[in-house]
Design an enzyme around this catalytic site. Sequence first.
Site, PDB file in Angstrom:
ATOM      1  N   ASP A 518       2.184  -2.658  -0.570  1.00 41.29           N
ATOM      2  CA  ASP A 518       0.826  -2.778  -1.089  1.00 41.29           C
ATOM      3  C   ASP A 518       0.006  -1.574  -0.620  1.00 41.29           C
ATOM      4  OD1 ASP A 518      -1.270  -4.589  -2.329  1.00 41.29           O
ATOM      5  OD2 ASP A 518      -2.121  -4.316  -0.337  1.00 41.29           O
ATOM      6  N   GLU A 548       2.430   0.926  -4.167  1.00 43.60           N
ATOM      7  CA  GLU A 548       1.230   1.358  -4.883  1.00 43.60           C
ATOM      8  C   GLU A 548       0.752   2.677  -4.288  1.00 43.60           C
ATOM      9  OE1 GLU A 548      -1.230  -2.441  -6.356  1.00 43.60           O
ATOM     10  OE2 GLU A 548      -1.069  -2.316  -4.179  1.00 43.60           O
TER      11      GLU A 548
END
Length: 914
Positions: A518, A548
């Site tokens: 993340d 990400e």
Amino acid sequence: MDHHIGSRALRTSIAAAAAIALSGAAHAGQTAAPCDGDAFQTILSPAAATFDARAAWLDRRTLLWPGTRTGARIRLYHAAQATLTAPRGGKVAGADGFLPLDTVTAPVPVQLAEPWRYLGDGMQLAVRDADAAAIGALHRGQLLLVNEAEDGTVLDATRIQAAGALDDLYAAAESVPDLGATPRGRTTVFKLWAPTAQAVAVCTYDKGNGPLRAAVPMRFDAATGIWSTTVSANLDGKYYRYAVDVLAPSVGVVRNLVTDPYAVSLTTDSRRAYIADLASPRLKPAGWDRDAAPAKVKAQPDMSIYELHVRDFSIGDATVSAANRGKYLAFTEAGSNGMKHLRALAGAGLTDLHLLPVYDFGSVPEQGCVTQRPAGAPDSDEQQRMVGHSKATDCYNWGYDPYHYNAPEGSYSTDPADGAKRVLEFRKMVMALHRAGLRVGMDVVYNHTYRAGQDEKSVLDRVVPGYYHRLDAKGAIESSTCGECGNTATEHRMMGKLMIDSAALWARQYHIDSFRFDLMGHQPRATMEALQRRVDRDTGRHVNLIGEGWNFGEVADGKRFVQASQLSLNGSGIGTFSDRGRDAVRGGGAGDAGRDMVTRQGYVNGLVYDPNGSAEHTADEILKAADMVRVGLAGTLRGYAFETRTGDVRALRDVDYAGQPAGYASAPGEVVNYVENHDNQTLYDLNVLRLPATTSTADRARVQMLAAAINAFSQGVAYFHAGFDILRSKSLDRNSFDSGDWFNRLDWTYQDNYFGTGLPPAADNGKDYEMLKPLLANPALKPAPADIAFARDAFRDLLKIRASSTLFRLRTADDVKQRLRFYNTSPAQVPTLLAGRLDGNGYAGANFKTVLYLINVDNADRTIVIPEEQNKRLRLHPVHTSPTAADRRVREAHYDASTGRFTVPARTAVVFVE
């Protein structure tokens, strides 16, 4: 004179600090044993004053103080307790002594100064040689940098961000392999890195909620900053906490009763850490040592991923036993509808199941949580009101709020009070998924913690205050990744070590095959590369890393380090999610709100060719979108070139995407292609907003599969959100992280996609209620079971096509350059028809001489002529002609070999092979 006075006081301070450390005695006259009671914190010495931290240690001897004047007298005051005051215009009080500092005139080495340049320019100061040995001990008390007039009047004062000094002083700790609790033979060793603590004791308990077993003082190692002790008993299966006496700048000297950052399991609601030998047979399900992932991924582009939340998977599945619904063990029930669905996907070619966070997170009560089952009209706000009433006590959250990184989440265990259960049950889940033909991936959130500072649910900051989190120029914790969370500083040695050690533990001890990071752009590239080396070394296999790579916040554009972001990771082999193809396919961007959710149509949902009447679009917009979809189909590769809509041949690095290069990857495995994940609206819901209202639900299902086809045919990793294949709706919710089971349901009976089950929660959607209400109330927008079944089966066919040939999964950038060619790209193109040719000659695993895919997103049949494909022996892909093929319309696609003419039916993706 100054130095003499400072050194004399300093010697007294060091002696006092050493005595506290060696004795482990109660602090500041406290007579209670350090583990008595259950209060998470006891204030031992309140702070006499609070200060910003506008200066920083660059290493153990060098300081930077931005904005200070030259020529004034600058001293480093110290106090064992939090007794310092320094009122501007007054005099320093409460000090045990001070150190004079020298001004540094020579340039500080770039590698030393670079991490702190965000603070700005200022004076660089140095501790004198004679005082250097004292610095480590002084960090265990209060330090204050003071700018004084010659008469001692305070002109300015600041605390100092300590991470640079601690990383330098205790660099040896980075190589210590066994932080945490380690039962060995007839002993148990406890190690806690807490270099600024004044005393530490380990508190052990026989049970997760039982009385204290023993309180054992720990010894401090000045070389590593680690406190340790060896208990003469194997405490495997017992519980523990630490009592840490430490200076918390905003509070004073406190005794924190705190769990272990390296805890491998916990009791209910993470109140106590669990002592476990993870290699013990008692924590291994039968067959665990023989467990292995299916050998489906030979290179990263082979990955096709299904992103799934543990609770979503089974909480509504009546074929799962009641005790296991929403739990790890639901995956062990092979006969359930949900497991049948996953096995079918695996059989079609899906390689990985990625689980949303399954480490211990802080937002869900692990026992006694409630589940709402509201009712109401499709456009009622009653459902969201009921869900909202129980948000703090319900059983649902995505889990992007890390509490303990190394321990499985307890709310997914059948007995969170038992530290062994969650370990065993997690391993059983992994085994069951491996046996179902799926590798197991894990969503990890090392970029922030659930709480920071002296909050009861803070761990890292209550062990080493101010170290583990990224601070701003005043010493406050940054929170760009999550409004209420504290950003972690993985550029600091021991936070980076914690992340690497944690990932290695999951890969080694839980057989995790891949990780999704993340907000990975908030990590340094170097730390991510070190993590890759470590997990591969520890497991003896390649562990796939994706994440990400968004570039934002306090680290944006390399402000603090070279980031693990889209534009900075090329050549690393680590994959990042691409917003290029995503936004072109579905329209708009991740942050769309209000009318933008309607007006910003995308390539598959009507841009120009099927307007919804909300906005005027130009012909160039569909051409531009088609080019951006091709960018995704080509793996977003920097060096790949094709003819753009202008007629120019451009490398993807030279194609503009919102001021950035559209192509940023150096290899196909460095890009993750997706059109929907847990964030934002589902694609079905976006298409409710963007397709014309008159679009039939059968066509809505076809549009969803057009997006799936683009994703499946794109070079790189293919990533899909659970339920994408069954038209999942969240009743238009744009952010369902805390929306309860009601708005996050999945129906493995394929009867309902849960569109129109109430207005979504007001917090993120309320401003748009007037626009959403008529849509939710419109029954014509809700798909029939037949539409869901079509999407389910068509999706599996696409997975089979992708799995049938490595041409959809090319290994290198050179492979893509040499073997992928786009047709229909000139300024005179048919803009709603994509055509890509893949050359299979001599390519391992190609299985075909040629693969030609055509994707017609238009609501009418479209025809193109490709002279280069005249007189070829092209036929429909065998999946299309199979008796079980879901999309019968594809058989209407026509190829005229004599002319090279191809006709593709409306809203159809077709693959020809030679």
